[in-house]
Design an enzyme around this catalytic site. Structure first.
Site, short mmCIF file in Angstrom:
data_model
loop_
_atom_site.label_atom_id
_atom_site.label_comp_id
_atom_site.label_asym_id
_atom_site.label_seq_id
_atom_site.Cartn_x
_atom_site.Cartn_y
_atom_site.Cartn_z
N TYR A 146 19.12 43.74 7.00
CA TYR A 146 18.95 43.89 5.55
C TYR A 146 18.87 45.36 5.18
O TYR A 146 19.53 45.82 4.23
CB TYR A 146 17.69 43.14 5.12
CG TYR A 146 17.33 43.29 3.66
CD1 TYR A 146 18.02 42.58 2.68
CD2 TYR A 146 16.29 44.12 3.27
CE1 TYR A 146 17.68 42.71 1.34
CE2 TYR A 146 15.93 44.24 1.94
CZ TYR A 146 16.64 43.54 0.97
OH TYR A 146 16.30 43.67 -0.35
N ALA A 147 18.07 46.12 5.92
CA ALA A 147 17.93 47.55 5.64
C ALA A 147 19.28 48.26 5.77
O ALA A 147 19.63 49.12 4.95
CB ALA A 147 16.91 48.17 6.59
N LYS A 156 21.50 47.51 2.75
CA LYS A 156 21.06 48.20 1.55
C LYS A 156 21.32 49.70 1.65
O LYS A 156 21.65 50.36 0.64
CB LYS A 156 19.58 47.92 1.29
CG LYS A 156 19.28 46.48 0.88
CD LYS A 156 19.96 46.12 -0.44
CE LYS A 156 19.53 44.75 -0.95
NZ LYS A 156 20.13 44.40 -2.26
#
Length: 252
Positions: free
Chosen positions: A157-158, A161
């Site tokens: 996820y990081a 993003k």
């Protein structure tokens, strides 16, 4: 008094809940005609009524799997037909999908996370470009996770993003000749969203709140305010920038 977004049209992807919902409401209150896409969170009656009362126009709401190219292309054709072009695109679709360490994560899960956050942003922007008028605004809702690496089990996820920041900067240069600005929002801990309702435990919340100088969690309205500024003429000379919204938990 002239409203900030008077005579503008805005599309908010994932606009039926949480941050996207609040952005749509604030944009409507500021004079914009509103379209939203949704997948699992269809606009409820209260949301529809508030949008239509504020704008005097029907809400355009399109169910969409935001990682399906054919579906995105068809949805944007429908939205353009109903709105007659776009002035503002907010890429808000995204999600953690599932916590997993990289060592245990399947390639399928990795690709799903990337598709949910990054592919959805590309597809929406790609199919919106023919309809966005010169002088328009593109706002990408990223995350503090893309800066600080997020909590355990959220590396994918990081990474997705963080990629959105690069996408924002590159696109800002690409569309600058058309006077279109492109900026990103990086919310920190924002309550009343499906993300934290699903993935954040009470203990994790307690620890996170202890690191926030303003001593509270954010709420969707805390993100919608900066989005409204970026969508308006007040930010006409701001592009390629990330606005951090985290109560002081991180300083650029």
């Amino acid at each position: 008094m002239t409203q900030l977004l008077e005579n503008k049209t805005a599309l908010i992807t994932g606009g039926g809940v949480g941050i996207g919902r609040e952005i749509a409401l604030q944009f409507a209150d500021s004079g914009a005609r509103i379209a939203v896409t949704y997948r699992t969170h269809a606009p409820d009656d209260d949301f529809v009524n508030r949008i239509e009362a504020a704008t005097g126009s029907p809400l355009v709401a399109v169910g969409l799997e935001a990682t399906d190219e054919g579906a995105v292309q068809a949805a944007f054709a429908t939205i353009n037909r109903d709105l007659g072009g776009l002035d503002i695109l907010v890429n808000n679709v995204g999600g953690l999908v599932q916590r997993s360490s990289i060592g245990e994560m399947s390639f399928e899960l990795w690709r799903t996370v990337m598709a949910t956050n990054l592919d959805s942003t590309f597809l929406a922007t790609h199919y919106a470009m023919p309809f966005i008028r010169d002088g328009g605004r593109i706002i990408n809702v990223a995350s503090l996770a893309g800066i600080n690496g997020a909590h355990s089990g959220a590396t994918a996820y990081a990474a997705s993003k963080a990629a959105m920041f690069g996408f924002t900067r590159g696109l800002a240069k690409e569309v600058a000749p058309r006077n279109i600005t492109v900026n990103a929002l990086a919310p920190g801990f924002i309550e009343a969203t499906p993300f934290h309702d699903t993935f954040t435990t009470a203990e994790s919340k307690r620890v996170t709140l202890s690191t926030i100088p303003l001593q509270r969690a954010g709420i969707p309205a805390d993100v919608a305010g900066p989005a409204l500024w970026l969508a308006s003429e007040l930010s006409a000379f701001v592009t390629g920038t990330t606005v951090n919204i985290n109560g002081g938990a991180y300083f650029a």
